[in-house]
Enzyme design. Sequence first.
Site, PDB file in Angstrom:
ATOM      1  N   ARG A  15       6.202 -14.960 -16.492  1.00  0.00           N
ATOM      2  CA  ARG A  15       7.295 -13.705 -16.283  1.00  0.00           C
ATOM      3  C   ARG A  15       7.659 -13.549 -14.785  1.00  0.00           C
ATOM      4  NH1 ARG A  15       8.005  -9.160 -13.699  1.00  0.00           N
ATOM      5  NH2 ARG A  15       5.871  -8.613 -13.609  1.00  0.00           N
ATOM      6  N   GLU A  16       6.771 -13.069 -13.970  1.00  0.00           N
ATOM      7  CA  GLU A  16       7.313 -13.088 -12.548  1.00  0.00           C
ATOM      8  C   GLU A  16       7.629 -14.155 -11.952  1.00  0.00           C
ATOM      9  OE1 GLU A  16       6.623  -9.846 -10.359  1.00  0.00           O
ATOM     10  OE2 GLU A  16       8.133 -10.970  -9.355  1.00  0.00           O
ATOM     11  N   HIS A  79       6.138  -8.378 -21.542  1.00  0.00           N
ATOM     12  CA  HIS A  79       6.746  -7.417 -20.732  1.00  0.00           C
ATOM     13  C   HIS A  79       7.773  -6.877 -21.339  1.00  0.00           C
ATOM     14  CE1 HIS A  79       7.527  -6.582 -16.169  1.00  0.00           C
ATOM     15  NE2 HIS A  79       6.257  -6.168 -16.335  1.00  0.00           N
ATOM     16  N   ARG A 139      -0.238  -1.820 -21.606  1.00  0.00           N
ATOM     17  CA  ARG A 139      -0.254  -1.323 -20.037  1.00  0.00           C
ATOM     18  C   ARG A 139       0.644  -0.710 -19.740  1.00  0.00           C
ATOM     19  NH1 ARG A 139       0.576  -6.462 -17.202  1.00  0.00           N
ATOM     20  NH2 ARG A 139       2.431  -5.519 -16.456  1.00  0.00           N
ATOM     21  N   THR A 173       5.617  -3.091  -5.354  1.00  0.00           N
ATOM     22  CA  THR A 173       6.963  -3.998  -5.624  1.00  0.00           C
ATOM     23  C   THR A 173       7.509  -4.495  -4.595  1.00  0.00           C
ATOM     24  OG1 THR A 173       7.068  -2.260  -7.642  1.00  0.00           O
ATOM     25  CG2 THR A 173       9.053  -3.752  -7.274  1.00  0.00           C
ATOM     26  N   HIS A 201      -0.718  -5.193  -8.937  1.00  0.00           N
ATOM     27  CA  HIS A 201       0.467  -6.285  -8.641  1.00  0.00           C
ATOM     28  C   HIS A 201       0.860  -6.223  -7.473  1.00  0.00           C
ATOM     29  CE1 HIS A 201       3.901  -8.508 -10.949  1.00  0.00           C
ATOM     30  NE2 HIS A 201       4.583  -7.767  -9.600  1.00  0.00           N
ATOM     31  N   HIS A 203       2.958  -7.868  -4.188  1.00  0.00           N
ATOM     32  CA  HIS A 203       4.020  -8.871  -3.875  1.00  0.00           C
ATOM     33  C   HIS A 203       3.776  -9.081  -2.236  1.00  0.00           C
ATOM     34  CE1 HIS A 203       7.215  -9.338  -6.620  1.00  0.00           C
ATOM     35  NE2 HIS A 203       6.698  -8.392  -7.399  1.00  0.00           N
ATOM     36  N   HIS A 295     -14.260 -31.884  15.451  1.00  0.00           N
ATOM     37  CA  HIS A 295     -14.385 -31.406  13.809  1.00  0.00           C
ATOM     38  C   HIS A 295     -14.956 -32.387  13.026  1.00  0.00           C
ATOM     39  CE1 HIS A 295     -11.659 -27.498  13.893  1.00  0.00           C
ATOM     40  NE2 HIS A 295     -11.799 -27.923  15.151  1.00  0.00           N
TER      41      HIS A 295
HETATM   42  C1  HCA Z   1       9.414  -6.405 -12.247  1.00  0.00           C
HETATM   43  C2  HCA Z   1       9.012  -5.383 -11.481  1.00  0.00           C
HETATM   44  C3  HCA Z   1       7.555  -6.039 -11.545  1.00  0.00           C
HETATM   45  C4  HCA Z   1       6.581  -5.043 -12.400  1.00  0.00           C
HETATM   46  C5  HCA Z   1       5.054  -5.363 -12.321  1.00  0.00           C
HETATM   47  C6  HCA Z   1       4.303  -5.236 -13.560  1.00  0.00           C
HETATM   48  C7  HCA Z   1       7.158  -5.216 -10.224  1.00  0.00           C
HETATM   49  O1  HCA Z   1      10.254  -7.479 -11.866  1.00  0.00           O
HETATM   50  O2  HCA Z   1       9.983  -6.444 -13.586  1.00  0.00           O
HETATM   51  O3  HCA Z   1       4.698  -4.905 -14.793  1.00  0.00           O
HETATM   52  O4  HCA Z   1       3.019  -5.398 -13.275  1.00  0.00           O
HETATM   53  O5  HCA Z   1       6.764  -5.828  -9.246  1.00  0.00           O
HETATM   54  O6  HCA Z   1       7.102  -3.975 -10.029  1.00  0.00           O
HETATM   55  O7  HCA Z   1       7.194  -7.298 -11.365  1.00  0.00           O
HETATM   56 CU    CU Z   2       6.712  -7.979  -9.453  1.00  0.00          CU
END
Ligand code: HCA
Ligand code: CU
Length: 466
Positions: A15-16, A79, A139, A173, A201, A203, A295
Amino acid sequence: MTHGIRVGLLDSTLREGEQTPGVVFTREQRVEIARALSGAGISMIEVGHPAVSPDVYDGVKEIMRLRREGEITSEVVAHSRAVRSDVDIAMGLEVDRIAIWYGVSDIHLAAKTRDTREAALQKIGDAIQYAHDHGFRVRFTPEDASRTDQEYLIQVIRTARECGADRIGVADTVGLLDPEQTSGLFRRLRAAEPGVEYDFHGHNDLGCAVANSLAAISAGATIVHCTVNGLGERVGITPTQVIAVAIKQKFGVDVARLDRLRDLSVLVERYSGIQMPPNYPITGDFAFVHKSGVHVQGILSDPRTYEFMDPSLLNRSRDYVIDKYTGKHAVKARLERMGIPLSDDELTRVISAIKRAEDTRSFSDADLVELVERETGKRVSSSTPDNIEAMVSVKCESNIYTTSVARRLSSIQGVRQVVEVSGEYDIVAWVEGSSTKEINRIIEAMRSVKGLSSTKTDMVLKKLPA
Ligand code: HCA
Ligand code: CU
């Protein structure tokens, strides 16, 4: 080591990861990646957003078939936007859990949905309640949680729980948190709303995703999101291979089969077309390669001097760079591994030849054998493993930039040299393996590179010295 921590991974490569610029997975690749993630023992896999396109939908459908047959054991998560039509599609696929998300920071509310905070709560509550009433686990992810006013964030989480969500995915995010802020955020949310379990989650825009995930776990998150090779929007999220090993190291918990991580990384490299740099943690080519004489000497007497983890746990092995920085110990160890014992005197001569060779960046086994033969007059080639070599000629699609194909080919394991040529073919690659089966595997990996239209393979029968 902290004991009593309960934590698992949610891998979101499908997904991501598919939100990485230039990355799309075919239906078959999606299914193969899902199988591999399940085989690696990952708790949850986020398999896509089925409302996005028919091929994602079909891939999720096939994954759910395998799930029902018991071939995929990870919990399968789909998702969904906070709209009933998306939820309907996910429910139709009978996934284990629906992950609904909504941007809740003032920036997101104003720029995207133009909702008031009240209106957003309504929409979020409605979508969650709808899925929950149909018997689905939910979730809810407040997108951009890390920049959301905390009082409102707690209100959002409370609404989500009351409408039936049993997990909350706290999303950084834009990737701006640091570990201290992450842990503070989790402590406050858990104190204010303890009736749900939390995901993190993160980034990686500041390179803090792994550190933030560890901080989230220490502060009570029970699932952390990750993608193989750290794929995802912009520069991606927490890499699966790194967080799995970090959790093992820090908390002593197995969240994935560590011996599968390298294969997962290679598989996703191939299907995403995104190659990892050699100095990438854990699965990068250099992760267990030692160079300086000091090393190598340390490693040879006790590997813990420069490794916190035994590479064999990751199904990897350590190696030593042989170049002009190399000491006696490394050369001796490498030659012994090839079955070539040398006297002290011979070894000294070989090392001084290595130091004199100015144009050689680092010595392969074959280079080393040649050098030993030259310096000692011994004939040792027969003790190197017999290798099969092949010359693979490649044609590229007409609209493709040949150099980018050549670069991808050159990073495939077993491909020794790649040259661009004129004439009938565009590229010629020199391939080396220990068996014809291995050669076939390499050629198959080459064929999966995007932009390549055909290949012709010639096996090498005899090589004459130039
Ligand atoms: C996206 C946003 C998301 C959602 C994260 C999640 C983010 O691209 O849809 O549902 O856990 O980073 O907020 O990836
Ligand atoms: Cu994300």
